[in-house]
Design a protein around this motif. Structure first.
Motif, mmCIF file in Angstrom:
data_model
loop_
_atom_site.group_PDB
_atom_site.id
_atom_site.type_symbol
_atom_site.label_atom_id
_atom_site.label_comp_id
_atom_site.label_asym_id
_atom_site.label_seq_id
_atom_site.Cartn_x
_atom_site.Cartn_y
_atom_site.Cartn_z
ATOM 1 N N LEU A 13 16.704 15.556 -15.398
ATOM 2 C CA LEU A 13 15.394 14.313 -14.732
ATOM 3 C C LEU A 13 16.080 13.059 -16.318
ATOM 4 O O LEU A 13 14.171 12.742 -16.097
ATOM 5 C CB LEU A 13 14.778 14.545 -14.565
ATOM 6 N N ASP A 14 16.768 13.826 -16.978
ATOM 7 C CA ASP A 14 16.934 12.880 -17.941
ATOM 8 C C ASP A 14 17.576 11.354 -18.142
ATOM 9 O O ASP A 14 18.299 11.110 -17.957
ATOM 10 C CB ASP A 14 17.770 14.009 -19.351
ATOM 11 N N LEU A 15 16.570 10.567 -16.872
ATOM 12 C CA LEU A 15 17.310 9.482 -17.001
ATOM 13 C C LEU A 15 16.977 8.505 -18.090
ATOM 14 O O LEU A 15 16.080 8.427 -18.958
ATOM 15 C CB LEU A 15 16.356 9.278 -15.645
ATOM 16 N N SER A 16 17.957 7.261 -18.451
ATOM 17 C CA SER A 16 17.727 6.492 -18.648
ATOM 18 C C SER A 16 16.603 5.111 -18.461
ATOM 19 O O SER A 16 16.641 5.287 -17.292
ATOM 20 C CB SER A 16 19.128 5.695 -19.302
ATOM 21 N N ALA A 17 16.175 4.340 -19.721
ATOM 22 C CA ALA A 17 15.198 3.597 -18.670
ATOM 23 C C ALA A 17 15.358 2.778 -18.313
ATOM 24 O O ALA A 17 15.401 2.107 -17.130
ATOM 25 C CB ALA A 17 14.581 2.844 -20.059
ATOM 26 N N TRP A 18 16.873 2.334 -18.073
ATOM 27 C CA TRP A 18 17.326 1.890 -16.933
ATOM 28 C C TRP A 18 17.690 2.249 -15.585
ATOM 29 O O TRP A 18 17.518 1.472 -14.455
ATOM 30 C CB TRP A 18 19.712 0.770 -17.540
ATOM 31 N N GLU A 19 18.172 3.462 -15.409
ATOM 32 C CA GLU A 19 18.064 4.035 -13.977
ATOM 33 C C GLU A 19 17.164 4.066 -13.764
ATOM 34 O O GLU A 19 16.846 4.335 -12.268
ATOM 35 C CB GLU A 19 18.802 5.592 -14.541
#
Length: 759
Positions: free
Chosen positions: A655-661
């Motif tokens: 679940l390595d979502l970026s801050a924007w995602e």
């Protein structure tokens, strides 16, 4: 053995057995054993002596030594639904059990099956082209045994109605004559008192079974415009019971009534009897107004209706909206094809209960549940009285015994008290099965009952293939659960390299898929046991007996293999069964299986470090690609199958979502159109929950299904709303958005939660 008086030569014998066959309405078998040249010359002479026209003869074999129709053994299935006076089966180059089943079934009463073989004493030790198909790598043809042929030889020598000749010397070993007592043939059946079809249709019936079947078709005379009027008819019969003839009489009667009747079958030859009987009835009624081909009609016109033929792929589109569809030899068609005929208002399926056409319960296993769940009112008709040949025909009982066509599980009272603690585990070696006819019958009968495409070739595979073995659980000596295993993997370096370049390798399904499709040459190094089939007696299902069998198998083979595996048409129930028994999904096919109509899943249960490496490697790759697969090639996968497959995958998707995602997914409550702006983070979030949920009870099954359809499979909002019966598309969007918000609260970091709470 003493021979009947007057039989001094093979030609005398051929005349005598044909005369008895015609006199009794039964069939006879003439076995000509010896060298290829001698047996083929003897076959020519026997056909002439028995006065069998070559135009009424079919040759199944690789050499065209007769001036008649010839079929390669692998294509013997084209005989299905046809009646021949004689079939010559040349077993010198290839003896396929399927070809024997099809050949026997095509011979009509008064006819002959002429079987050409090597000398019987040495035949079981010889190897032919069919044996080569059983010798899957790393085995070769020398590893194949001759148990099935030995069984055939024993039954040939012991069974009445089978004549045996040494073609090399011309000597008659057995004349096959049974000297039956004179029989009184039953009179013609009477038509029903209140029949709606023409009386001539019933006058053409030869048995009460045919009368009942034709009568059952009368229900299609309704208009079929409302759901309540949708009718389905299932006609089940052994071969030679006249079901195709009954269907033809009914089709003509419906056309006389103004109906447009569409007939389909695996090939036109299979349905030729339907059209032959339809032509006869229409001509009798003076109503045949048009026929496209005199010899092989496929379109019959009446003053108000018609009967027409289409191959299945075209017929499934229901061209020109037929009033009635008749699917002949339905068990020979894939489930996915059969399902599409349920869009017709009236549909009849005729199918063979025992025999080459699916060998038993194939039609019932996968398709009947779908038929029951449809809007059609279903009527069943069974036909048991032979019509192609007389009742008591000895050739039928021989074929059923030799090919195990009538194999059945133990009767319920013998096993209904079985429980996981009361059963005994045993390995069923070919020697065990050959020595115990009841054991073989119960084990193979259970496989026939449970699997939709068990056929005669599978009996030879069970008895002779070096890579196949069987295990069973028994209760008081009776089989309650059985599994077929196939050894796979451990392939040599050069073969692995060829597989990597695209070569398909028989009998190694899991290494083949992992190597050729998923580009992992090392996948063919570990050795495994694939569960080809597993079946539990219906009287004791849902008691954990199948799981007990798998546990015993694992305990036995764990030290000698790297993995246990399985590949099958995925349904939610089956995926959950294998998941509960420790198997993990590593692959989902991107096309539907022709036979099952399902997408296939491959699952592994590692037994060694090498097996664990294989399972972990492919399990990880599966999770990496599955979201993309679901959104494109399998976007029509049942959501419940998708949920089960993902839940059984193992591992924890990133679940390595970026801050924007995270800001994107947190913005859903403000507008569900964010889904379409950037689907990727929503897919990863959904995938994480379905594979390794932080809280398995966080979402309802319907909420998960909607996520599969919209987030993973990318269906349009309107389509999702209609499928899940939302009052509007807007309500569907709001509901899915609320579901995603719950997932965000389960998995997001504090910063994302603050943004979500600020909305």
């Amino acid at each position: 053995m003493a021979l009947h008086a007057g039989i001094t030569s093979m030609n005398d014998l051929a005349r005598a057995v044909r005369d008895e066959a015609r006199r009794t309405g039964e069939r006879r078998v003439l076995v000509l054993a010896g060298s290829p040249d001698a047996t083929r010359e003897a076959a020519r002479s026997a056909l002439s002596a028995a006065e069998v026209p070559l135009a009424e003869t079919s040759l199944v074999g690789s050499e065209a030594f007769l001036n008649c129709e010839r079929l390669d053994p692998v294509h013997a299935g084209t005989l299905l639904g046809r009646t021949r006076t004689a079939v010559v089966l040349d077993a010198h180059d290839s003896f396929r059990p399927n070809a024997l089943g099809a050949s026997v079934g095509a011979v009509g009463g008064g006819g002959l099956l002429i079987l050409l073989t090597p000398p019987l004493d040495s035949w079981p030790e010889r190897r032919d082209e069919f044996d080569e198909t059983l010798a899957v790598p790393p085995f070769d043809v020398d590893d194949v045994t001759g148990n099935f042929r030995r069984r055939v030889v024993e039954t040939v020598r012991a069974h009445p109605g089978i004549a045996l000749v040494d073609a090399d010397t011309g000597s008659v070993e057995t004349d096959g004559l049974t000297d039956p007592a004179p029989r009184v043939r039953p009179g013609p059946p009477a038509p029903p008192a209140d029949h709606e079809f023409p009386a001539a249709a019933y006058d053409a019936c030869l048995t009460e079974d045919q009368v009942d079947t034709v009568r059952a078709f009368e229900r299609f005379r309704g208009d079929g415009e409302s759901t309540a009027d949708e009718q389905a008819l299932v006609v089940e019969a052994d071969r030679g019971r006249g079901k195709s003839s009954a269907a033809g009489l009914a089709a003509a009667s419906l056309a006389l009534d103004g109906k447009d009747v569409l007939v389909t079958a695996p090939q036109y030859k299979s349905a030729s009897e339907v059209f032959a009987r339809a032509v006869e009835l229409l001509e009798d009624q003076g109503a045949l107004r048009g026929v496209d081909h005199e010899d092989a009609p496929q379109h019959l016109q009446t003053p108000a209706g018609r009967v027409r033929f289409e191959l299945p792929d075209e017929a499934t589109a229901l061209p020109e909206d037929p009033d009635v569809v008749i699917v002949d030899e339905a068990a020979a068609l894939p489930v996915r094809v059969l399902e599409r005929f349920l869009d017709a208002p009236n549909v009849a399926f005729t199918t063979t209960v025992h025999g080459y056409e699916g060998a038993g319960r194939g039609f019932s296993v996968r398709f009947r549940d779908r038929l029951t769940d449809s809007d059609h009112v279903v009527t069943d008709v069974a036909m048991t009285t032979p019509i192609r040949y007389a009742a008591g025909d000895p050739v039928e009982s021989w074929a059923f015994r030799a090919l195990m066509l009538d194999a059945r599980p133990a009767v319920d009272p013998l096993v209904e008290d079985a429980a996981p603690a009361s059963v005994d585990y045993r390995r069923l070696s070919p020697a065990d099965l050959l020595a115990d006819e009841h054991l073989l019958r119960e084990a193979f009968g259970l496989l026939v009952l449970a699997h939709y495409r068990t056929e005669p070739d599978d009996l030879a595979r069970l008895l002779d293939a070096p890579n196949v073995s069987a295990r069973a659980l028994t209760h008081d000596g009776h089989v309650v659960s059985v599994a077929l295993l196939a050894r796979e993997g451990d392939l040599p370096t050069d073969l692995r390299a060829e597989m990597y370049e695209g070569r398909r390798v028989r009998g190694n399904m899991i290494p083949d898929v992992l190597t050729t499709q998923l580009r992992d040459e090392a996948a063919a190094v570990p050795v495994g046991q694939r569960v080809l089939r597993i079946a539990t007696h219906p009287a004791v299902q849902s008691r954990g007996i199948g799981s007990r069998l798998l546990t015993e198998i694992r305990g036995e083979v764990a030290e000698s293999v790297d993995w246990l595996g399985v590949g099958y048409g995925a349904t939610p129930e089956l995926v959950r069964f294998w998941d509960a028994n420790g198997f993990r999904t590593v692959h989902l096919s991107t096309t539907r299986n022709d036979a099952s109509g399902e997408y296939s899943a491959i699952m592994l249960d590692p037994c060694s470090e090498a097996g664990a490496d294989l399972a972990e490697r492919h399990g990880g790759w599966f999770l990496d690609r599955v979201a993309s697969v679901l959104s494109d090639p399998v976007d029509d996968l049942d959501p419940d199958v998708a949920r089960a497959v993902l839940a059984s995958a193992g591992g924890t998707p990133s679940l390595d979502l970026s801050a924007w995602e995270w800001r994107v997914v947190a913005g859903v409550p403000g507008g569900a159109t964010t889904f379409d702006t950037n689907p990727s983070p929503f897919r990863r979030l959904t995938l994480r929950h379905l594979v390794d949920p932080a809280d398995p009870s966080a979402l309802s099954p319907d909420e998960e299904r909607a996520l599969v359809r919209k987030v993973l499979q990318g269906h349009e909002w309107e389509r999702v709303g209609e499928e899940f019966e939302f009052v509007s598309t807007a309500e569907c969007m709001r509901s899915v958005a609320r579901t995603v918000e719950r997932l965000v609260r389960l998995y997001a970091d504090d910063l994302t939660m603050e943004e979500l709470d600020d909305r």
